[in-house]
Design a protein around this motif. Structure first.
Motif, PDB file in Angstrom:
ATOM      1  N   THR A  51       0.848  -1.183   0.000  1.00 41.22           N
ATOM      2  CA  THR A  51       0.000   0.000   0.000  1.00 41.22           C
ATOM      3  C   THR A  51       0.888   1.238   0.000  1.00 41.22           C
ATOM      4  N   GLY A  52       0.352   2.308  -0.525  1.00 41.34           N
ATOM      5  CA  GLY A  52       1.100   3.557  -0.579  1.00 41.34           C
ATOM      6  C   GLY A  52       0.842   4.266  -1.887  1.00 41.34           C
ATOM      7  N   ASP A  53       1.452   5.405  -2.027  1.00 38.46           N
ATOM      8  CA  ASP A  53       1.285   6.247  -3.204  1.00 38.46           C
ATOM      9  C   ASP A  53       1.810   5.514  -4.445  1.00 38.46           C
ATOM     10  N   VAL A  54       0.926   5.290  -5.408  1.00 35.59           N
ATOM     11  CA  VAL A  54       1.329   4.542  -6.603  1.00 35.59           C
ATOM     12  C   VAL A  54       2.333   5.325  -7.447  1.00 35.59           C
ATOM     13  N   GLY A  55       2.324   6.650  -7.340  1.00 39.53           N
ATOM     14  CA  GLY A  55       3.329   7.447  -8.053  1.00 39.53           C
ATOM     15  C   GLY A  55       4.723   7.180  -7.528  1.00 39.53           C
ATOM     16  N   VAL A  56       4.827   7.025  -6.209  1.00 38.44           N
ATOM     17  CA  VAL A  56       6.125   6.712  -5.600  1.00 38.44           C
ATOM     18  C   VAL A  56       6.560   5.302  -6.008  1.00 38.44           C
ATOM     19  N   ILE A  57       5.627   4.368  -5.990  1.00 34.08           N
ATOM     20  CA  ILE A  57       5.954   2.980  -6.356  1.00 34.08           C
ATOM     21  C   ILE A  57       6.392   2.907  -7.820  1.00 34.08           C
ATOM     22  N   ALA A  58       5.650   3.566  -8.699  1.00 34.86           N
ATOM     23  CA  ALA A  58       6.014   3.571 -10.125  1.00 34.86           C
ATOM     24  C   ALA A  58       7.369   4.242 -10.336  1.00 34.86           C
ATOM     25  N   GLY A  59       7.615   5.337  -9.610  1.00 32.10           N
ATOM     26  CA  GLY A  59       8.905   6.022  -9.709  1.00 32.10           C
ATOM     27  C   GLY A  59      10.051   5.160  -9.233  1.00 32.10           C
ATOM     28  N   PHE A  60       9.798   4.367  -8.187  1.00 28.88           N
ATOM     29  CA  PHE A  60      10.808   3.447  -7.669  1.00 28.88           C
ATOM     30  C   PHE A  60      11.177   2.411  -8.728  1.00 28.88           C
ATOM     31  N   ILE A  61      10.168   1.842  -9.370  1.00 33.95           N
ATOM     32  CA  ILE A  61      10.426   0.829 -10.405  1.00 33.95           C
ATOM     33  C   ILE A  61      11.177   1.454 -11.582  1.00 33.95           C
ATOM     34  N   GLY A  62      10.619   2.520 -12.145  1.00 28.00           N
ATOM     35  CA  GLY A  62      11.242   3.138 -13.318  1.00 28.00           C
ATOM     36  C   GLY A  62      12.618   3.710 -13.021  1.00 28.00           C
ATOM     37  N   GLY A  63      12.734   4.395 -11.891  1.00 31.29           N
ATOM     38  CA  GLY A  63      14.030   4.973 -11.524  1.00 31.29           C
ATOM     39  C   GLY A  63      15.068   3.910 -11.235  1.00 31.29           C
ATOM     40  N   GLY A  64      14.640   2.840 -10.576  1.00 34.81           N
ATOM     41  CA  GLY A  64      15.563   1.741 -10.280  1.00 34.81           C
ATOM     42  C   GLY A  64      16.101   1.099 -11.549  1.00 34.81           C
ATOM     43  N   VAL A  65      15.202   0.867 -12.498  1.00 30.48           N
ATOM     44  CA  VAL A  65      15.628   0.257 -13.767  1.00 30.48           C
ATOM     45  C   VAL A  65      16.555   1.214 -14.513  1.00 30.48           C
ATOM     46  N   ARG A  66      16.140   2.469 -14.663  1.00 27.22           N
ATOM     47  CA  ARG A  66      16.950   3.431 -15.431  1.00 27.22           C
ATOM     48  C   ARG A  66      18.323   3.628 -14.813  1.00 27.22           C
ATOM     49  N   ASN A  67      18.364   3.876 -13.523  1.00 24.56           N
ATOM     50  CA  ASN A  67      19.642   4.157 -12.875  1.00 24.56           C
ATOM     51  C   ASN A  67      20.569   2.948 -12.909  1.00 24.56           C
ATOM     52  N   THR A  68      20.043   1.797 -12.594  1.00 23.11           N
ATOM     53  CA  THR A  68      20.861   0.578 -12.582  1.00 23.11           C
ATOM     54  C   THR A  68      21.453   0.289 -13.955  1.00 23.11           C
ATOM     55  N   LEU A  69      20.605   0.306 -14.967  1.00 24.67           N
ATOM     56  CA  LEU A  69      21.082  -0.059 -16.303  1.00 24.67           C
ATOM     57  C   LEU A  69      21.964   1.029 -16.913  1.00 24.67           C
ATOM     58  N   LYS A  70      21.686   2.280 -16.582  1.00 19.15           N
ATOM     59  CA  LYS A  70      22.543   3.365 -17.082  1.00 19.15           C
ATOM     60  C   LYS A  70      23.979   3.154 -16.596  1.00 19.15           C
TER      61      LYS A  70
END
Length: 192
Positions: free
Chosen positions: A137-156
């Motif tokens: 549970t929690g803000d879905v914007g934060v959860i989506a940002g965590f997923i997208g940011g995690g993927v982008r930062n890691t792979l970059k």
């Protein structure tokens, strides 16, 4: 010619920010400065067009392959896979997306409007998964940002190190994203 101008503008914005002049953009695109003004009346209009273009590219990359007939958890896993593919196989677009969303060149509301179809898609999917108890549970914007940011930062960073995307790395990034949003892990961290 419009696509050429948008590509050149995107490259110049990432490299120079708003300091990229219309004449430099025209030179990068290989067109006369006057031709630039035939398509875009000024730099603000041109920057807005770049946001619209990258918003459409991101939507095609992350949303277009969705299969609503699948269970929501399968759709989330596929979304993460599409995130990985977008970042790894489209580094210029991924860098532009990251730059334009992290260093906005337009008012925040206009920036958000450029990406709202993708944001609405993942928010709806995460809400459904929260209702099913499959995502914390929690803000879905934060959860989506965590997923997208995690993927982008890691792979970059992996790309900058010259690493090749292997099946093992893809699986690890995928599992890390899921691990971070699953409910059982929330309770473990609250107990600590």
């Amino acid at each position: 010619m419009r696509e050429k101008i948008l590509e050149a503008t995107a490259a110049m914005l990432v490299e120079h920010g708003t300091q990229a002049s219309m004449s430099k953009i025209a030179k990068q695109a290989g067109v006369a400065t006057g031709s630039l003004y035939n398509h875009f009346e000024n730099k603000d209009v041109l920057i807005r067009a770049v946001y619209e273009e990258i918003g459409a590219i991101v939507e095609r990359a992350l949303v277009a392959g969705d299969d609503p007939s699948q269970p929501a958890r399968v759709r989330l896993k596929a979304y993460i896979d599409r995130q990985i593919d977008f970042v790894w196989y489209n580094p210029n677009h991924a860098d532009l997306y990251e730059y334009l969303s992290n260093a906005p060149l337009l008012p925040r509301g206009e920036v958000l409007d450029s990406f709202n179809r993708t944001s609405d898609f993942i928010a709806g999917l995460l809400h459904q998964l929260q209702d099913e108890g499959w995502v914390i549970t929690g803000d879905v914007g934060v959860i989506a940002g965590f997923i997208g940011g995690g993927v982008r930062n890691t792979l970059k960073w992996q790309r900058s190190l010259g690493v090749t995307l292997t099946d093992e790395m893809r699986d690890l990034v995928h599992r890390l994203c899921l691990h971070g949003v699953r409910p059982g892990h929330q309770q473990e961290s609250e107990a600590a």
